[in-house]
Design a protein around this motif. Structure first.
Motif, PDB file in Angstrom:
ATOM      1  N   GLY A   1       4.149   1.959   2.660  1.00 15.93           N
ATOM      2  CA  GLY A   1       4.069   1.875   4.183  1.00 15.93           C
ATOM      3  C   GLY A   1       4.304   3.001   5.003  1.00 15.93           C
ATOM      4  N   GLY A   2       4.662   4.116   4.226  1.00 15.39           N
ATOM      5  CA  GLY A   2       5.178   5.421   4.976  1.00 15.39           C
ATOM      6  C   GLY A   2       3.935   6.223   5.238  1.00 15.39           C
ATOM      7  N   GLU A   3       4.265   6.998   6.420  1.00 15.43           N
ATOM      8  CA  GLU A   3       3.284   8.310   6.532  1.00 15.43           C
ATOM      9  C   GLU A   3       3.423   9.421   6.098  1.00 15.43           C
ATOM     10  N   ILE A   4       4.568   9.611   5.233  1.00 15.93           N
ATOM     11  CA  ILE A   4       4.907  10.716   4.714  1.00 15.93           C
ATOM     12  C   ILE A   4       3.828  11.070   3.534  1.00 15.93           C
ATOM     13  N   ARG A   5       3.177  12.178   3.299  1.00 14.20           N
ATOM     14  CA  ARG A   5       2.176  12.371   2.186  1.00 14.20           C
ATOM     15  C   ARG A   5       2.767  12.204   1.013  1.00 14.20           C
ATOM     16  N   THR A   6       2.548  11.287   0.232  1.00 12.74           N
ATOM     17  CA  THR A   6       3.135  11.108  -1.207  1.00 12.74           C
ATOM     18  C   THR A   6       1.964  10.814  -2.146  1.00 12.74           C
ATOM     19  N   PRO A   7       0.945  11.644  -2.348  1.00 15.43           N
ATOM     20  CA  PRO A   7      -0.286  11.106  -3.055  1.00 15.43           C
ATOM     21  C   PRO A   7      -0.004  11.037  -4.643  1.00 15.43           C
ATOM     22  N   GLN A   8       0.983  11.578  -5.163  1.00 15.84           N
ATOM     23  CA  GLN A   8       1.605  11.567  -6.475  1.00 15.84           C
ATOM     24  C   GLN A   8       2.000  10.114  -6.899  1.00 15.84           C
ATOM     25  N   ILE A   9       3.147   9.827  -5.884  1.00 15.55           N
ATOM     26  CA  ILE A   9       3.694   8.302  -6.082  1.00 15.55           C
ATOM     27  C   ILE A   9       2.939   7.455  -5.880  1.00 15.55           C
ATOM     28  N   ASP A  10       1.874   7.530  -4.725  1.00 16.94           N
ATOM     29  CA  ASP A  10       1.011   6.703  -4.493  1.00 16.94           C
ATOM     30  C   ASP A  10      -0.018   6.400  -5.635  1.00 16.94           C
ATOM     31  N   SER A  11      -0.079   7.470  -6.352  1.00 19.67           N
ATOM     32  CA  SER A  11      -0.954   7.247  -7.550  1.00 19.67           C
ATOM     33  C   SER A  11      -0.779   6.381  -8.804  1.00 19.67           C
ATOM     34  N   LEU A  12       0.731   6.393  -8.838  1.00 18.43           N
ATOM     35  CA  LEU A  12       1.790   5.682  -9.538  1.00 18.43           C
ATOM     36  C   LEU A  12       1.306   4.123  -9.291  1.00 18.43           C
ATOM     37  N   ALA A  13       1.366   3.854  -8.118  1.00 13.02           N
ATOM     38  CA  ALA A  13       1.257   2.497  -7.511  1.00 13.02           C
ATOM     39  C   ALA A  13      -0.415   2.191  -7.931  1.00 13.02           C
ATOM     40  N   ARG A  14      -1.092   2.907  -7.459  1.00 14.70           N
ATOM     41  CA  ARG A  14      -2.708   2.705  -7.605  1.00 14.70           C
ATOM     42  C   ARG A  14      -2.837   2.443  -9.205  1.00 14.70           C
ATOM     43  N   ASP A  15      -2.429   2.845 -10.099  1.00 15.76           N
ATOM     44  CA  ASP A  15      -2.907   2.702 -11.384  1.00 15.76           C
ATOM     45  C   ASP A  15      -1.729   1.992 -12.249  1.00 15.76           C
ATOM     46  N   GLY A  16      -0.717   1.529 -11.449  1.00 13.34           N
ATOM     47  CA  GLY A  16       0.396   0.724 -12.140  1.00 13.34           C
ATOM     48  C   GLY A  16       1.019  -0.468 -11.319  1.00 13.34           C
ATOM     49  N   MET A  17       2.256  -0.609 -11.057  1.00 16.63           N
ATOM     50  CA  MET A  17       2.803  -1.713 -10.602  1.00 16.63           C
ATOM     51  C   MET A  17       4.080  -1.292  -9.399  1.00 16.63           C
ATOM     52  N   ARG A  18       4.034  -1.995  -8.598  1.00 18.18           N
ATOM     53  CA  ARG A  18       4.930  -1.892  -7.515  1.00 18.18           C
ATOM     54  C   ARG A  18       6.125  -2.981  -7.355  1.00 18.18           C
ATOM     55  N   PHE A  19       7.469  -2.673  -7.439  1.00 17.66           N
ATOM     56  CA  PHE A  19       8.013  -4.012  -7.391  1.00 17.66           C
ATOM     57  C   PHE A  19       8.693  -4.014  -5.692  1.00 17.66           C
ATOM     58  N   THR A  20       8.782  -5.151  -5.309  1.00 17.88           N
ATOM     59  CA  THR A  20       9.187  -5.298  -3.675  1.00 17.88           C
ATOM     60  C   THR A  20      10.735  -5.768  -3.866  1.00 17.88           C
ATOM     61  N   GLN A  21      11.402  -6.393  -4.672  1.00 20.85           N
ATOM     62  CA  GLN A  21      12.575  -6.708  -4.801  1.00 20.85           C
ATOM     63  C   GLN A  21      13.466  -6.197  -5.741  1.00 20.85           C
ATOM     64  N   PHE A  22      13.621  -4.862  -5.918  1.00 20.37           N
ATOM     65  CA  PHE A  22      14.303  -4.071  -6.878  1.00 20.37           C
ATOM     66  C   PHE A  22      15.458  -3.336  -6.231  1.00 20.37           C
TER      67      PHE A  22
ATOM     68  N   PRO B   1      12.186   1.106  -3.588  1.00 20.22           N
ATOM     69  CA  PRO B   1      10.879   1.151  -4.122  1.00 20.22           C
ATOM     70  C   PRO B   1      11.254   1.464  -5.531  1.00 20.22           C
ATOM     71  N   LEU B   2      10.329   0.571  -6.331  1.00 18.93           N
ATOM     72  CA  LEU B   2      10.214   0.816  -7.883  1.00 18.93           C
ATOM     73  C   LEU B   2       8.892   0.979  -8.242  1.00 18.93           C
ATOM     74  N   VAL B   3       8.171   1.953  -8.702  1.00 16.45           N
ATOM     75  CA  VAL B   3       6.696   2.151  -8.944  1.00 16.45           C
ATOM     76  C   VAL B   3       6.762   2.492 -10.436  1.00 16.45           C
ATOM     77  N   ALA B   4       5.932   1.847 -11.175  1.00 20.36           N
ATOM     78  CA  ALA B   4       5.794   2.139 -12.684  1.00 20.36           C
ATOM     79  C   ALA B   4       4.413   2.301 -12.787  1.00 20.36           C
ATOM     80  N   ARG B   5       4.227   3.385 -13.781  1.00 17.88           N
ATOM     81  CA  ARG B   5       2.699   3.578 -14.314  1.00 17.88           C
ATOM     82  C   ARG B   5       2.842   3.511 -15.907  1.00 17.88           C
TER      83      ARG B   5
END
Length: 529
Positions: free
Chosen positions: A49-70, A394-398
């Motif tokens: 949800g953030g406005e800070i530019r994090t395209p690489q971290i976001d790519s992990l989420a796009r191609d992988g999985m996000r945890f909402t309760q980690f 946040p935990l993002v895994a690809r």
């Protein structure tokens, strides 16, 4: 004509080389890259949800999985102790309420030690809080500071000597901490992808932990957006985006803004306030740039499908820094000598305000509670607290070869104690009862591998914390929180109210007492003080 034929032949060889690397990678055990930020808020990165530019971290989420309760342990040292050992921090020497205590290795082993013994090449860059060297705790390569006190992003300071493996390392004149961590991570990874061994790389960033040190060009990129809109406006925008992304349910309310935070519209120092958040955002974006370089190396080596990449934070956003301009703080005041911290004797300008903005090398400041509250949108609390804003990360895994449902958001509960179990499971390495003449405690963590592979896992029946400001226990959807100093327990239904806005303790006293009893049983078992 000959030139074209030669070029075609060269390209053909290059393609064969990449294909050969990819085939070789698919037949060996998976690689693991673990990247941790320090004091990053739950909603700071774009995919949360953030406005800070994090395209690489976001790519992990796009191609992988996000945890909402980690979950983490609300503060740096305890989180790292649990992450590296698979145990509650109290079991290995940390009280849980202090940032840096020595681990008791008589009864634990690190991820690196066990993976190294299992045939992995192990590497670490960044924040090492041990009293001993990282290369004596299972890492083949290490670069970073031996963090025993507050740090500078630009210069050598007291109690934080830098090491490259076993050797002292002298900072160059153009040193910037996050860039150096990124550069050595790239170097170590470049070495590893050419080896036959599978590898484990742990990147332990210090950013965006205070002080707010960043390069002027990076700060300038964010200055105007935070001048035009402040913490109130950005918080609402993050909430809307989070609902669109599906990382929070639509029925969750925003946690109330702490009473001591004034409206952005009433602030009389907007340019200075904006500078604080702009410097913080610059620190976060520097992490993301480094991750992009690592992902490119993995991709170019043909090993992307066989590499698990994880990104998380050690605790929630930190409220330090005050709400208004100051003349001192963090041990620096107008009446004391401020030239003894940096090794070059350069004094620090104490405090922060319109005439002393954050960012430059001779400042020492943080962004304060109002911006930290934005960073944790929509959660309640900040670093050191037991509310979700303190202990949720946040935990993002690809992992393209295993995570089939790309872009998935999972609500299954996990904890940093699960990282050890996950890495061993992925690497097909057994957790021993004894290691190097040490009798190890049974591992507390449980592998996340079933979740990554799209299944429901048999999770933790109960999770407990003893963090700087609270005692906490979670069982299923229910969570109880008590001030560490004592007093009444609060009860929250995290399924209906993940932002902890409604205390149900008086309505459900038996449930509250039952959770409190489970906490006290845990406290006795792990010898928490």
């Amino acid at each position: 004509m000959k030139f074209r034929l030669l070029m075609a032949f060269a390209l053909g060889l290059a393609c064969l080389d990449v294909a050969s690397s990819a085939e070789e990678a698919s037949t060996r055990r998976p690689n693991i890259v673990l990247v941790m930020a320090d004091d990053l808020g739950w909603s700071d990165v774009g995919c949360y949800g953030g406005e800070i530019r994090t395209p690489q971290i976001d790519s992990l989420a796009r191609d992988g999985m996000r945890f909402t309760q980690f979950y983490n342990n609300a503060i740096c040292g305890p989180t790292r102790a649990s992450l590296l050992t698979g145990l509650y921090c109290q079991q290995v020497g940390h009280r849980g309420d202090r940032w840096n205590e020595p681990k008791n290795f008589d009864k634990c082993a690190t991820i690196a030690e066990l993976l190294q013994a299992g045939g992995y090449r192990t590497m670490m860059v960044g924040k090492w809080q041990g009293r001993d060297l990282a290369v004596d705790r299972g890492f083949d390569r290490f670069f970073g500071p031996m963090c025993q006190a507050k740090i500078s992003y630009f210069h050598q300071v007291a109690k934080n000597p830098f090491r490259l493996d076993r050797d002292h390392w002298k900072l160059p004149s153009d040193f910037y901490l996050t860039d150096a961590i990124n550069e050595f991570a790239v170097q170590f990874l470049d070495e590893a992808v050419g080896q036959s061994q599978p590898f484990f790389l742990y990147v332990s960033h210090i950013a965006p932990h205070w002080p707010l040190h960043a390069r002027e060009t990076d700060i300038a990129a964010y200055r105007q957006q935070y001048r035009e809109s402040g913490w109130d406006q950005w918080r609402q925008r993050r909430l809307r985006k989070q609902r669109e992304l599906g990382v929070i349910p639509a029925n969750w309310e925003m946690s109330p803004r702490p009473a001591n935070i004034h409206d952005w519209s009433a602030d009389t120092n907007k340019d200075w306030q904006a500078e604080r958040m702009a410097a913080y955002a610059a620190q976060v974006e520097a992490i993301d740039r480094g991750l992009g370089e690592l992902l490119q190396i993995i991709q170019n080596s043909g090993q992307a499908d066989n590499t698990l990449v994880m990104f998380l934070s050690d605790n929630g956003a930190a409220p330090d820094g005050g709400l208004n301009p100051t003349t001192g703080g963090f041990g620096f005041t107008p009446k004391t000598r401020n030239d003894r911290w940096r090794k070059d004797g350069e004094p620090i300008r104490p405090g922060s305000g319109p005439g002393n903005p954050p960012g430059p090398h001779d400042t020492f400041a943080a962004y304060g509670l109002a911006w930290a509250n934005l960073s944790n949108t929509p959660l309640r609390g900040t670093k050191q607290t037991g509310y979700e804003g303190g202990i949720c990360t946040p935990l993002v895994a690809r992992w393209p070869g295993e995570i089939r449902s790309r872009g998935e958001v999972t609500n299954q509960v996990g904890h940093v104690i699960d990282i050890m179990a996950t890495c061993l499971d992925v690497a097909d390495v057994k957790y021993p009862t004894e290691f190097n003449d040490r009798r190890l405690l049974p591992m507390e963590g449980k592998s996340l591998l079933p979740i990554l592979q799209g299944h429901d896992r048999d999770g933790h029946e109960v999770l407990c914390w003893s963090v700087p400001k609270h005692h906490v226990v979670r069982m299923g959807r229910w969570k109880a929180v008590q001030p560490r100093s004592g007093g009444a327990w609060q009860l929250f239904d995290l399924e209906a109210d993940g932002t902890e806005t409604v205390d149900l303790a008086e309505q459900q006293p038996e449930r509250t007492r039952g959770l409190a009893d489970r906490f006290h049983q845990w406290r006795q078992r792990v010898e928490a003080r």
